[in-house]
Design an enzyme around this catalytic site. Structure first.
Site, PDB file in Angstrom:
ATOM      1  N   ASP A 237       0.550  -1.415  -0.071  1.00 12.74           N
ATOM      2  CA  ASP A 237       0.015  -0.106  -0.204  1.00 12.74           C
ATOM      3  C   ASP A 237       0.728   1.149  -0.015  1.00 12.74           C
ATOM      4  O   ASP A 237       1.319   1.699   0.730  1.00 12.74           O
ATOM      5  CB  ASP A 237      -1.108   0.096   1.072  1.00 12.74           C
ATOM      6  CG  ASP A 237      -2.040   1.404   1.184  1.00 12.74           C
ATOM      7  OD1 ASP A 237      -1.740   1.690   0.578  1.00 12.74           O
ATOM      8  OD2 ASP A 237      -2.450   1.183   2.772  1.00 12.74           O
ATOM      9  N   LYS A 244       0.809   8.026  -0.077  1.00 13.05           N
ATOM     10  CA  LYS A 244       1.354   8.070   1.752  1.00 13.05           C
ATOM     11  C   LYS A 244       2.959   9.108   2.309  1.00 13.05           C
ATOM     12  O   LYS A 244       3.369   8.683   1.213  1.00 13.05           O
ATOM     13  CB  LYS A 244       2.126   6.565   2.950  1.00 13.05           C
ATOM     14  CG  LYS A 244       0.687   5.596   2.548  1.00 13.05           C
ATOM     15  CD  LYS A 244       0.711   4.411   3.451  1.00 13.05           C
ATOM     16  CE  LYS A 244      -0.183   3.806   2.809  1.00 13.05           C
ATOM     17  NZ  LYS A 244      -1.645   4.170   4.902  1.00 13.05           N
ATOM     18  N   ARG A 319     -10.983  -0.708   1.783  1.00 10.80           N
ATOM     19  CA  ARG A 319     -12.487  -1.135   1.659  1.00 10.80           C
ATOM     20  C   ARG A 319     -13.130  -0.868   0.540  1.00 10.80           C
ATOM     21  O   ARG A 319     -14.254  -1.779   0.289  1.00 10.80           O
ATOM     22  CB  ARG A 319     -13.003   0.109   2.539  1.00 10.80           C
ATOM     23  CG  ARG A 319     -12.978   2.045   1.804  1.00 10.80           C
ATOM     24  CD  ARG A 319     -12.805   2.605   2.742  1.00 10.80           C
ATOM     25  NE  ARG A 319     -12.343   2.992   3.735  1.00 10.80           N
ATOM     26  CZ  ARG A 319     -12.041   4.022   4.701  1.00 10.80           C
ATOM     27  NH1 ARG A 319     -12.685   4.786   4.896  1.00 10.80           N
ATOM     28  NH2 ARG A 319     -11.262   4.110   5.360  1.00 10.80           N
TER      29      ARG A 319
END
Ligand code: BES
Ligand code: ZN
Ligand code: ZN
Length: 464
Positions: A237, A244, A319
């Site tokens: 991720d 990030k 999600r």
């Protein structure tokens, strides 16, 4: 891996004596050891050891909680370090097996990429147990450790060695070993199914996504309708275009498939132990990157079940892929759906690494069983509220939902987003805290912990 062997008389190697009273010390110990042991029994200490010239004698009080015994096991491992690779244990079966669980779970290393000359081996190879210990219990312990180590290895594997396809192939290997049926959907099949969430997250990657379906169905299961487990399989991720911020935030993001490792590990263990419960595990997997025509903040995605989602942060990717898998679970008409996911930083901030946050709309009986299961193996869970108001935050002005809630209670708004896609009773487990440790703690190593497998195994074992 460590080998458990039975003995008739305690062999001459390092030894652990789990003792409650004087007579437990045994007859064939010398006077010095006996004196030390008697002193230990009178003291308040729960753990101590004697170092002899060529071996250690450990003393552990029998009258301790299961977790204290496991921690004692990890202390034994620490003390032995690389000096001895064999140990014998005596004491009451129930207490000894808890201690051995801690010992075995401590005996883990992930060093596949070190050149031989740099490798410092630090492992315990053989544990001798009393002859009368139950075969069934020893086998169970071996299987628990096997499943947990499998999961730790997958979590520790960097994305350079574990893309979505490789994760599915690893699952296939253990599925074949344990008699679990498996189907790996490839990109073209995922496209035909219109899993918009999984495909959107995958758009910035050159590696294809996978969607893996595992099914363990024993004869005469206790449940008529299956339990479906869903695991977040984000093999890395970066955050995607909502990149990030380094430093610190990305270095452990190879662990973002820990939910996948958890549910695959749990179904693997259920099958190895031949539990009488029908379980299906669904694993959507991809990396999340900002490359190519990566999905963007502002995009509107049509999900597998037709729900439209406005993307406001590409780092809320878990999600997106879980929503498709949860909607896919509806076709099984499950009795219960449980997902495990390293879903939010909010979960880590709220309770740290010591517990999993759970929430959902399943029955209190199921929540209570999960809580009890967690306490029994010290993989504790904390139930958070799941009120409708949290879900209201996830409504979009231009689509059915948005993938980003407000500044507060991010772990709950994420859970409410997921709930939208599930028809069956549902429990969401946010394992972002316990899935990964920056520093080792007792029998949980630095890196991937394999968290949630022992918890779900106990839950499945006691189900109904
Ligand atoms: N994988 C992360 C969550 C995470 C953070 C796991 C830290 C382990 C340690 C997840 O995909 C994520 O980035 N979540 C965002 C959601 C936000 C953008 C709504 C987060 O928690 O910041
Ligand atoms: Zn993210
Ligand atoms: Zn993530």
């Amino acid at each position: 891996m460590m080998h458990l062997e039975r003995y008739e008389t305690i062999p001459e190697c390092s030894t652990i004596l789990v003792v409650g009273k004087k007579s437990d010390i045994g007859k064939n110990v010398n006077e010095d050891i006996r004196k030390f042991a008697e002193g230990f029994l009178k003291s308040d200490d729960k753990f101590d050891f004697l170092k002899l010239t060529n071996r250690f004698i450990f003393f552990v009080k029998e009258d301790q909680s299961d977790e204290e015994l496991r921690v004692s096991g990890s202390k034994v491992f620490q003390t032995l370090a690389s000096k001895h690779n064999e140990i014998a244990i005596s004491g009451k079966e129930e207490a000894v097996l808890q201690l051995v669980e801690g010992l075995m779970l401590s005996n883990y290393e992930f060093k596949p990429y070190q050149r031989k000359e740099n490798k410092k081996v630090n492992s315990l190879e053989k544990v001798h147990l009393p002859n009368d210990f139950s075969d069934k219990k020893i086998k169970e312990l071996n299987n628990i450790v096997k499943a947990v180590f499998w999961a730790r290895d997958r979590v520790n594997e960097p994305v350079s060695h574990l893309n979505a396809t490789q994760l599915a192939e690893h699952a296939q290997k253990i599925a074949e070993e344990a008699g679990i049926s498996i189907q790996i959907l490839e990109k073209t099949q995922i496209e035909s199914l219109k899993m918009g969430g999984l495909l959107a997250v995958n758009k910035g990657s050159i590696d294809p996504p996978t969607f893996t379906i595992l099914e363990y169905k024993p004869e005469k299961p206790v449940n008529k309708k299956p339990i479906v487990l869903v695991g977040k399989g984000v093999v890395y991720d970066t955050g995607g275009l909502s990149l990030k911020p380094t430093p610190g935030s990305m270095d452990c993001m190879k662990s973002d498939m820990a939910g996948a490792a958890c549910v695959i590990g749990a179904i693997y263990l259920a099958a190895l132990q031949e539990l009488k419960v029908h379980v299906i595990a669904l694993v959507p997997a991809t990396d999340n990157r900002p490359g190519m025509n990566a999905y963007t903040p502002g995009d509107v995605i049509t999900m597998y079940d037709g729900t439209t989602v406005e993307v406001l942060n590409t780092d809320a990717e878990g999600r997106m892929i879980l929503a498709d898998a949860l909607a896919y679970s509806n076709k099984y008409n499950p009795e219960l759906v449980i997902d495990a996911a390293t879903l939010t930083g909010a979960a880590v901030r709220a309770i740290g690494t010591h517990a999993t946050i759970i929430m959902g709309n399943a029955s209190d009986a199921n929540f209570n069983l999960l809580e009890k299961s967690g306490n029994s193996v010290h993989e504790r869970v904390v139930r958070f509220p799941f009120w409708k108001e949290y879900g209201d935050e996830m409504k979009s002005t231009i689509a059915d939902l948005k993938n980003l809630g407000g500044a507060n209670a991010g772990m709950i708004t994420a859970g409410k987003f997921l709930e939208h896609f599930v028809k069956a009773p549902y429990i969401h487990m946010d394992i972002a805290g316990p899935a990964w440790l920056d520093k080792k703690e007792d029998y949980r190593p630095q890196g991937g912990t394999g968290s949630g497998i022992r918890l779900l195994y106990q839950f499945l074992r006691k189900f109904k």
